[in-house]
Design a protein around this motif. Structure first.
Motif, mmCIF file in Angstrom:
data_model
loop_
_atom_site.group_PDB
_atom_site.id
_atom_site.type_symbol
_atom_site.label_atom_id
_atom_site.label_comp_id
_atom_site.label_asym_id
_atom_site.label_seq_id
_atom_site.Cartn_x
_atom_site.Cartn_y
_atom_site.Cartn_z
ATOM 1 N N PRO A 40 79.020 57.521 55.847
ATOM 2 C CA PRO A 40 78.126 57.188 56.974
ATOM 3 C C PRO A 40 78.829 56.923 58.299
ATOM 4 N N VAL A 41 78.499 57.569 59.170
ATOM 5 C CA VAL A 41 79.170 57.213 60.470
ATOM 6 C C VAL A 41 77.882 56.793 61.355
ATOM 7 N N GLY A 42 78.330 55.541 62.217
ATOM 8 C CA GLY A 42 77.313 55.141 63.106
ATOM 9 C C GLY A 42 77.637 55.334 64.554
ATOM 10 N N ARG A 43 76.813 55.240 65.282
ATOM 11 C CA ARG A 43 77.140 55.298 66.822
ATOM 12 C C ARG A 43 75.768 54.982 67.651
ATOM 13 N N SER A 44 76.179 54.283 68.709
ATOM 14 C CA SER A 44 74.832 53.614 69.459
ATOM 15 C C SER A 44 74.441 55.117 70.564
ATOM 16 N N MET A 45 73.131 55.032 70.719
ATOM 17 C CA MET A 45 72.547 56.231 71.700
ATOM 18 C C MET A 45 71.230 56.021 71.929
ATOM 19 N N THR A 46 70.766 56.753 73.000
ATOM 20 C CA THR A 46 69.131 56.572 73.327
ATOM 21 C C THR A 46 68.569 57.546 72.191
ATOM 22 N N ALA A 47 67.389 57.091 71.698
ATOM 23 C CA ALA A 47 66.554 57.850 70.884
ATOM 24 C C ALA A 47 65.225 57.327 71.436
ATOM 25 N N PHE A 48 64.383 58.342 70.878
ATOM 26 C CA PHE A 48 62.900 58.013 71.538
ATOM 27 C C PHE A 48 61.944 58.050 70.121
ATOM 28 N N LEU A 49 61.344 57.099 69.994
ATOM 29 C CA LEU A 49 60.585 56.807 68.623
ATOM 30 C C LEU A 49 58.955 57.186 69.213
ATOM 31 N N ASN A 50 58.432 58.162 68.546
ATOM 32 C CA ASN A 50 57.337 58.559 68.593
ATOM 33 C C ASN A 50 56.056 57.822 67.777
ATOM 34 N N PRO A 51 54.746 57.806 68.358
ATOM 35 C CA PRO A 51 53.666 56.931 67.544
ATOM 36 C C PRO A 51 53.580 57.414 66.235
ATOM 37 N N ASP A 52 53.950 58.814 65.753
ATOM 38 C CA ASP A 52 54.073 59.202 64.136
ATOM 39 C C ASP A 52 55.246 58.871 63.706
ATOM 40 N N TRP A 53 55.934 57.846 64.059
ATOM 41 C CA TRP A 53 57.539 57.398 63.524
ATOM 42 C C TRP A 53 58.527 58.799 63.543
ATOM 43 N N SER A 54 58.159 59.809 64.087
ATOM 44 C CA SER A 54 59.135 60.601 64.192
ATOM 45 C C SER A 54 60.107 60.343 65.347
ATOM 46 N N VAL A 55 61.370 60.921 65.494
ATOM 47 C CA VAL A 55 62.354 60.439 66.614
ATOM 48 C C VAL A 55 62.759 61.738 67.358
ATOM 49 N N ASP A 56 63.039 61.628 68.578
ATOM 50 C CA ASP A 56 63.358 62.576 69.405
ATOM 51 C C ASP A 56 64.683 62.149 69.906
ATOM 52 N N LEU A 57 65.940 62.954 69.973
ATOM 53 C CA LEU A 57 67.172 62.853 70.441
ATOM 54 C C LEU A 57 67.406 64.090 71.503
ATOM 55 N N VAL A 58 68.180 63.806 72.568
ATOM 56 C CA VAL A 58 68.728 64.497 73.553
ATOM 57 C C VAL A 58 69.958 64.132 73.764
ATOM 58 N N GLN A 59 71.134 65.033 73.322
ATOM 59 C CA GLN A 59 72.316 64.853 73.684
ATOM 60 C C GLN A 59 73.360 65.710 73.924
ATOM 61 N N ARG A 60 74.537 65.340 74.616
ATOM 62 C CA ARG A 60 75.580 66.395 75.004
ATOM 63 C C ARG A 60 75.927 67.386 73.599
ATOM 64 N N ARG A 61 76.391 68.492 74.020
ATOM 65 C CA ARG A 61 76.838 69.369 73.244
ATOM 66 C C ARG A 61 77.745 68.984 72.526
ATOM 67 N N THR A 62 78.702 68.320 73.038
ATOM 68 C CA THR A 62 80.101 67.960 72.456
ATOM 69 C C THR A 62 80.276 67.028 71.345
ATOM 70 N N HIS A 63 79.083 66.499 71.090
ATOM 71 C CA HIS A 63 79.287 65.348 70.019
ATOM 72 C C HIS A 63 79.543 65.765 68.585
ATOM 73 N N ALA A 64 80.351 65.396 67.961
ATOM 74 C CA ALA A 64 80.789 65.535 66.599
ATOM 75 C C ALA A 64 79.435 65.497 65.824
ATOM 76 N N ARG A 65 78.439 64.365 65.875
ATOM 77 C CA ARG A 65 77.361 64.367 65.187
ATOM 78 C C ARG A 65 76.530 65.338 64.826
ATOM 79 N N LEU A 66 76.736 66.484 65.819
ATOM 80 C CA LEU A 66 75.980 67.646 65.775
ATOM 81 C C LEU A 66 76.353 68.529 64.696
ATOM 82 N N ALA A 67 77.645 68.547 64.380
ATOM 83 C CA ALA A 67 78.374 69.324 63.416
ATOM 84 C C ALA A 67 77.669 68.590 61.868
ATOM 85 N N GLN A 68 77.853 67.207 61.984
ATOM 86 C CA GLN A 68 77.491 66.752 60.845
ATOM 87 C C GLN A 68 76.023 66.874 60.408
#
Length: 194
Positions: A40-68
């Motif tokens: 597991p790899v952790g990092r802090s970021m902005t995340a948007f929690l929706n009323p249905d408990w789903s989560v939306d993320l918008v991030q820069r294309r350069t992040h290693a987490r996208l490949a993960q």
């Protein structure tokens, strides 16, 4: 309201309090993904929690987490903050460390990449809300820049856990009624990527 909260008034109250906590107080989330070695790899970021408990993320294309996330779309999004007003911890279960339990919201789920149109829409919605509240330090991107610079990800929840929203160390834990897609179904290439 349907599902587990409708049957349990304590759970319903905890869910309302947890959503309000994330939307109004918590700030940054901690996102945990799985690296190529299976750790597991952790990092802090902005995340948007929706009323249905789903989560939306918008991030820069350069992040290693996208490949993960392309390799393994399972993830954990966590928001942690100060103990609730009036919190107690009079009967610790194992150790007494002289502290109150923090409030924490954990969403385990499966990530799916959004197409360009959905990413633009999500970005414009959230940046509009932030700017209306006076948060204007982040660059404002035109739709073409959003497509060039950013990636949208939607997290379908699998299991949700709330801590610090009940009495003492009480926790609430449930499986989301809509099962997430299989990991193979959730991995979608970023628009324009192969």
């Amino acid at each position: 309201m349907s599902g587990p909260a409708a049957a349990d008034p304590q759970l319903a109250a905890a869910r309302r309090a947890a959503l309000a906590f994330v939307l109004e107080e918590a700030g940054f989330a901690q996102l945990t993904t799985i690296d190529r070695d299976g750790f597991p790899v952790g990092r802090s970021m902005t995340a948007f929690l929706n009323p249905d408990w789903s989560v939306d993320l918008v991030q820069r294309r350069t992040h290693a987490r996208l490949a993960q996330l392309r390799r393994d779309p399972r993830l954990l999004v966590t928001w942690v903050g100060d103990p609730a007003p009036g919190a107690t911890n009079d009967r610790p279960h194992v150790f007494d460390i002289g502290r109150l339990p923090p409030r924490a919201v954990y969403v385990r789920g499966t990530a799916a990449f959004l197409d360009d149109e959905a990413t633009i829409s999500l970005y414009l919605h959230h940046v509009g809300q932030q700017r209306a509240r006076g948060f204007t330090k982040a660059p404002l991107r035109a739709p073409a820049q959003v497509v060039e610079d950013l990636v949208g990800v939607h997290v379908t929840p699998h299991r949700i856990r709330l801590e610090g929203f009940g009495e003492g160390a009480q926790a609430f834990d449930w499986t989301h009624p809509d099962p997430p897609p299989s990991p193979a179904d959730a991995v979608r290439p970023i628009q324009g990527a192969t």
